[in-house]
Scaffold this motif. Structure first.
Motif, PDB file in Angstrom:
ATOM      1  N   ALA A 185       4.346   2.770  -2.757  1.00  0.00           N
ATOM      2  CA  ALA A 185       4.734   1.788  -3.773  1.00  0.00           C
ATOM      3  C   ALA A 185       5.480   0.602  -3.183  1.00  0.00           C
ATOM      4  CB  ALA A 185       5.605   2.457  -4.839  1.00  0.00           C
ATOM      5  N   ARG A 186       6.195   0.814  -2.083  1.00  0.00           N
ATOM      6  CA  ARG A 186       7.032  -0.246  -1.508  1.00  0.00           C
ATOM      7  C   ARG A 186       6.449  -0.831  -0.225  1.00  0.00           C
ATOM      8  NH1 ARG A 186      10.700   3.210  -4.270  1.00  0.00           N
ATOM      9  NH2 ARG A 186      11.972   1.952  -5.691  1.00  0.00           N
ATOM     10  N   CYS A 187       5.197  -0.512   0.058  1.00  0.00           N
ATOM     11  CA  CYS A 187       4.558  -1.011   1.272  1.00  0.00           C
ATOM     12  C   CYS A 187       4.214  -2.498   1.134  1.00  0.00           C
ATOM     13  CB  CYS A 187       3.283  -0.217   1.541  1.00  0.00           C
ATOM     14  SG  CYS A 187       2.256  -0.898   2.841  1.00  0.00           S
ATOM     15  N   PRO A 188       4.652  -3.347   2.069  1.00  0.00           N
ATOM     16  CA  PRO A 188       4.236  -4.756   2.047  1.00  0.00           C
ATOM     17  C   PRO A 188       2.726  -4.852   2.256  1.00  0.00           C
ATOM     18  CG  PRO A 188       6.098  -4.419   3.539  1.00  0.00           C
ATOM     19  CD  PRO A 188       5.573  -3.059   3.185  1.00  0.00           C
ATOM     20  N   LEU A 189       2.073  -5.720   1.487  1.00  0.00           N
ATOM     21  CA  LEU A 189       0.631  -5.876   1.603  1.00  0.00           C
ATOM     22  C   LEU A 189       0.280  -7.124   2.394  1.00  0.00           C
ATOM     23  CD1 LEU A 189      -0.766  -5.085  -1.964  1.00  0.00           C
ATOM     24  CD2 LEU A 189      -0.731  -3.594   0.036  1.00  0.00           C
ATOM     25  N   PRO A 234     -11.934  -2.549  -8.169  1.00  0.00           N
ATOM     26  CA  PRO A 234     -13.097  -3.333  -8.567  1.00  0.00           C
ATOM     27  C   PRO A 234     -13.183  -4.723  -7.962  1.00  0.00           C
ATOM     28  CG  PRO A 234     -11.412  -3.510 -10.245  1.00  0.00           C
ATOM     29  CD  PRO A 234     -10.836  -2.639  -9.138  1.00  0.00           C
ATOM     30  N   ALA A 235     -12.111  -5.219  -7.355  1.00  0.00           N
ATOM     31  CA  ALA A 235     -12.063  -6.636  -7.041  1.00  0.00           C
ATOM     32  C   ALA A 235     -12.250  -6.971  -5.563  1.00  0.00           C
ATOM     33  CB  ALA A 235     -10.730  -7.222  -7.527  1.00  0.00           C
ATOM     34  N   LEU A 236     -11.525  -6.293  -4.678  1.00  0.00           N
ATOM     35  CA  LEU A 236     -11.478  -6.733  -3.289  1.00  0.00           C
ATOM     36  C   LEU A 236     -12.778  -6.445  -2.554  1.00  0.00           C
ATOM     37  CD1 LEU A 236      -7.921  -5.588  -2.204  1.00  0.00           C
ATOM     38  CD2 LEU A 236      -8.677  -7.925  -2.603  1.00  0.00           C
ATOM     39  N   PRO A 237     -13.246  -7.399  -1.732  1.00  0.00           N
ATOM     40  CA  PRO A 237     -14.374  -7.116  -0.846  1.00  0.00           C
ATOM     41  C   PRO A 237     -13.947  -6.146   0.242  1.00  0.00           C
ATOM     42  CG  PRO A 237     -13.424  -9.251  -0.334  1.00  0.00           C
ATOM     43  CD  PRO A 237     -12.712  -8.750  -1.574  1.00  0.00           C
ATOM     44  N   GLY A 238     -14.926  -5.560   0.937  1.00  0.00           N
ATOM     45  CA  GLY A 238     -14.643  -4.534   1.927  1.00  0.00           C
ATOM     46  C   GLY A 238     -13.566  -4.863   2.939  1.00  0.00           C
ATOM     47  N   PRO A 239     -13.667  -6.023   3.671  1.00  0.00           N
ATOM     48  CA  PRO A 239     -12.665  -6.302   4.717  1.00  0.00           C
ATOM     49  C   PRO A 239     -11.242  -6.386   4.179  1.00  0.00           C
ATOM     50  CG  PRO A 239     -14.593  -7.685   4.991  1.00  0.00           C
ATOM     51  CD  PRO A 239     -14.751  -6.996   3.668  1.00  0.00           C
ATOM     52  N   ALA A 240     -11.036  -7.054   3.043  1.00  0.00           N
ATOM     53  CA  ALA A 240      -9.683  -7.182   2.492  1.00  0.00           C
ATOM     54  C   ALA A 240      -9.155  -5.833   2.034  1.00  0.00           C
ATOM     55  CB  ALA A 240      -9.692  -8.170   1.324  1.00  0.00           C
ATOM     56  N   LEU A 241     -10.003  -5.036   1.405  1.00  0.00           N
ATOM     57  CA  LEU A 241      -9.579  -3.717   0.948  1.00  0.00           C
ATOM     58  C   LEU A 241      -9.236  -2.833   2.145  1.00  0.00           C
ATOM     59  CD1 LEU A 241      -9.148  -1.657  -1.306  1.00  0.00           C
ATOM     60  CD2 LEU A 241     -11.595  -1.139  -1.209  1.00  0.00           C
ATOM     61  N   THR A 242     -10.047  -2.893   3.188  1.00  0.00           N
ATOM     62  CA  THR A 242      -9.801  -2.093   4.386  1.00  0.00           C
ATOM     63  C   THR A 242      -8.443  -2.422   4.998  1.00  0.00           C
ATOM     64  OG1 THR A 242     -12.159  -1.872   4.880  1.00  0.00           O
ATOM     65  CG2 THR A 242     -10.645  -1.620   6.720  1.00  0.00           C
ATOM     66  N   GLU A 243      -8.135  -3.706   5.103  1.00  0.00           N
ATOM     67  CA  GLU A 243      -6.875  -4.123   5.713  1.00  0.00           C
ATOM     68  C   GLU A 243      -5.682  -3.664   4.880  1.00  0.00           C
ATOM     69  OE1 GLU A 243      -4.810  -8.195   7.523  1.00  0.00           O
ATOM     70  OE2 GLU A 243      -6.673  -8.317   6.371  1.00  0.00           O
ATOM     71  N   ARG A 244      -5.788  -3.792   3.582  1.00  0.00           N
ATOM     72  CA  ARG A 244      -4.674  -3.395   2.720  1.00  0.00           C
ATOM     73  C   ARG A 244      -4.511  -1.872   2.692  1.00  0.00           C
ATOM     74  NH1 ARG A 244      -3.851  -7.333  -2.491  1.00  0.00           N
ATOM     75  NH2 ARG A 244      -2.921  -9.014  -1.261  1.00  0.00           N
ATOM     76  N   LEU A 245      -5.617  -1.150   2.686  1.00  0.00           N
ATOM     77  CA  LEU A 245      -5.519   0.307   2.712  1.00  0.00           C
ATOM     78  C   LEU A 245      -4.921   0.799   4.032  1.00  0.00           C
ATOM     79  CD1 LEU A 245      -8.816   1.562   1.035  1.00  0.00           C
ATOM     80  CD2 LEU A 245      -6.489   1.821   0.185  1.00  0.00           C
ATOM     81  N   ALA A 246      -5.220   0.104   5.126  1.00  0.00           N
ATOM     82  CA  ALA A 246      -4.626   0.465   6.411  1.00  0.00           C
ATOM     83  C   ALA A 246      -3.107   0.325   6.354  1.00  0.00           C
ATOM     84  CB  ALA A 246      -5.207  -0.397   7.523  1.00  0.00           C
ATOM     85  N   ALA A 247      -2.623  -0.745   5.726  1.00  0.00           N
ATOM     86  CA  ALA A 247      -1.168  -0.926   5.588  1.00  0.00           C
ATOM     87  C   ALA A 247      -0.566   0.161   4.714  1.00  0.00           C
ATOM     88  CB  ALA A 247      -0.881  -2.319   5.001  1.00  0.00           C
ATOM     89  N   LEU A 248      -1.206   0.461   3.583  1.00  0.00           N
ATOM     90  CA  LEU A 248      -0.698   1.482   2.674  1.00  0.00           C
ATOM     91  C   LEU A 248      -0.735   2.860   3.336  1.00  0.00           C
ATOM     92  CD1 LEU A 248      -2.520   0.160  -0.503  1.00  0.00           C
ATOM     93  CD2 LEU A 248      -0.045   0.298  -0.244  1.00  0.00           C
ATOM     94  N   GLY A 249      -1.814   3.162   4.048  1.00  0.00           N
ATOM     95  CA  GLY A 249      -1.914   4.449   4.716  1.00  0.00           C
ATOM     96  C   GLY A 249      -0.906   4.608   5.839  1.00  0.00           C
ATOM     97  N   THR A 250      -0.664   3.529   6.571  1.00  0.00           N
ATOM     98  CA  THR A 250       0.335   3.581   7.644  1.00  0.00           C
ATOM     99  C   THR A 250       1.730   3.830   7.073  1.00  0.00           C
ATOM    100  OG1 THR A 250      -0.985   2.090   9.023  1.00  0.00           O
ATOM    101  CG2 THR A 250       1.353   2.301   9.566  1.00  0.00           C
ATOM    102  N   ALA A 251       2.025   3.170   5.957  1.00  0.00           N
ATOM    103  CA  ALA A 251       3.341   3.387   5.323  1.00  0.00           C
ATOM    104  C   ALA A 251       3.492   4.828   4.877  1.00  0.00           C
ATOM    105  CB  ALA A 251       3.495   2.431   4.141  1.00  0.00           C
ATOM    106  N   LEU A 252       2.436   5.403   4.317  1.00  0.00           N
ATOM    107  CA  LEU A 252       2.506   6.777   3.824  1.00  0.00           C
ATOM    108  C   LEU A 252       2.655   7.763   4.989  1.00  0.00           C
ATOM    109  CD1 LEU A 252       0.196   8.260   1.074  1.00  0.00           C
ATOM    110  CD2 LEU A 252       0.822   9.574   3.067  1.00  0.00           C
ATOM    111  N   LEU A 253       1.860   7.560   6.029  1.00  0.00           N
ATOM    112  CA  LEU A 253       1.831   8.518   7.138  1.00  0.00           C
ATOM    113  C   LEU A 253       3.005   8.365   8.096  1.00  0.00           C
ATOM    114  CD1 LEU A 253      -1.965   8.145   7.900  1.00  0.00           C
ATOM    115  CD2 LEU A 253      -0.883  10.295   7.201  1.00  0.00           C
TER     116      LEU A 253
END
Length: 386
Positions: A177-181, A364-383
């Motif tokens: 929830a607090r991960c910078p995007l 529903p909104a983000l194209p693949g590259p943008a979603l991938t980059e943001r998920l990498a940030a969120l996943g790194t924060a979680l892990l």
């Protein structure tokens, strides 16, 4: 004296059905089994619900109501996270039914579920934006999906106390929830389903087309709701022609599972081969998993939801592979985070996988590259977050 009908009979029926659907799957549960769990007659159930599918819809909506209430009644983000963690640490996960069993609903019912799920996300987003004013609406909704996904794949762990369980869930959800995007990048463009190559003048082999459509249909509708004729029609091949390439529907499912496992295994092997230290190993594993999930969302969907439909031997093989894949992640994370115990590590990895899966399939909104980059940030924060 005749026994009185309990005033909450409908709620009891929904609760019993929800538990059975979650444990065994919609198609593997009969109305008789639901009524037997409550010592009711089928007629008593049909007095409240017209069909088993109608009962499934209301069981799913019950879960939505519970989650929605936890969010609406929270005055701030931390309260909402604690409430959601308490639901996950309860006797059964109210979140995991959303995706797996909702596929068994019909058109208008699916639309109802989609609208309710979207409503929960948009209801959660303001709590995020109240604390994180830098988030725009799309960013807040992605983070909301990620939080719900991180929690949604979890269930009660008997190896720790409920209080410890809730604390861990709150910590993981808070990290997301607090991960910078990172910035979203280019303007969103709609995703297109892969075609059969006709636009390029080259059509893929029939076996490939059949397997691609089988994977999509198994994921969208559930294996048991799809026929060989459905797959042939989607691939533009008559049903009799399907059997020239596959012995039957089960053969297609086995081939799909093998393909999915190979994608994940190749990505993990490459990540570990290129990692220079434990932290980079986790980051590269994360990137590989996100890449496979974004590019092969239907394939990952059936790996998660359809393994129970495999023949015994193939199911045992898949579960062994899944356990090995999870163990690779747990070892890598354990080397990077030596302050965490085995339960913490395993739960964290499962939470990351669930978050990625849910966010990719519901964003529903983000194209693949943008979603991938943001998920990498969120996943790194979680892990790897503190």
């Amino acid at each position: 004296m005749a026994s009185r009908r309990p005033p909450d009979r409908k709620a009891l029926i929904r609760s019993a059905a929800s538990d059975l659907f979650l444990r065994h799957g919609y198609h593997n549960v009969s109305v008789a089994e639901v009524t037997a769990a409550l010592d009711l007659t089928p007629a008593a159930l049909y007095h409240h619900y017209r069909t088993k599918r109608d009962l499934l819809l209301h069981a799913v909506l019950d879960g939505f109501d519970t989650v929605d209430a936890a969010i609406r009644e929270a005055g701030d983000l931390d309260t909402a996270l604690r409430s959601l963690a308490a639901l996950v640490a309860g006797p059964k996960s109210l979140l995991s039914v959303w995706e797996r069993e909702s596929r068994n609903l019909e058109g208008s019912q699916r639309l109802t579920v989609l609208e309710r799920r979207t409503g929960i996300v948009t209801g959660f987003a303001p709590l995020l934006r109240a604390e994180r004013t830098e988030l725009d609406a799309a960013g807040a909704e992605l983070v909301a999906r990620a939080v719900l996904g991180a929690l949604g794949g979890q269930s009660r762990r008997s190896s720790v106390s409920r209080r410890e369980d809730e604390r861990l869930m709150v910590r993981l959800a808070s990290a997301v929830a607090r991960c910078p995007l990172p910035a979203a990048g280019p303007s969103p463009r709609p995703d297109r389903r892969p075609g059969d190559g006709a636009a390029s003048g080259v059509r893929r082999p029939r076996r490939d087309r059949l397997l691609t459509e089988a994977i999509r249909l198994f994921d969208e509708r559930g294996y048991q709701s799809v026929t060989v004729a459905d797959i042939g029609e989607a691939a533009g091949i008559v049903a009799s022609g399907v059997y020239r390439h596959f012995a039957g529907k089960t053969d297609m499912l086995v081939a799909a599972m093998n393909r999915g496992g190979e994608h994940l295994r190749t990505g993990a092997d490459r990540a570990l081969a290129h990692a220079r230290d434990p932290r980079e190993a986790v980051e590269l594993l994360l990137g590989a998993h996100i890449d496979v999930t974004v590019k092969h969302r239907h394939l990952v969907g059936i790996l998660i939801h359809e393994s129970a439909q495999l023949p015994d031997r193939e199911r045992v093989t898949l579960r062994r592979y899944q356990a090995d894949y999870l163990d690779v992640w747990v070892q890598a994370l354990g080397a990077a985070r030596t302050d965490r115990d085995a339960v913490d590590l395993r739960t964290t990895v499962q939470s990351a996988h669930s978050m990625i899966h849910f966010a990719v399939r519901s964003e529903p909104a983000l194209p693949g590259p943008a979603l991938t980059e943001r998920l990498a940030a969120l996943g790194t924060a979680l892990l790897l977050g503190e």
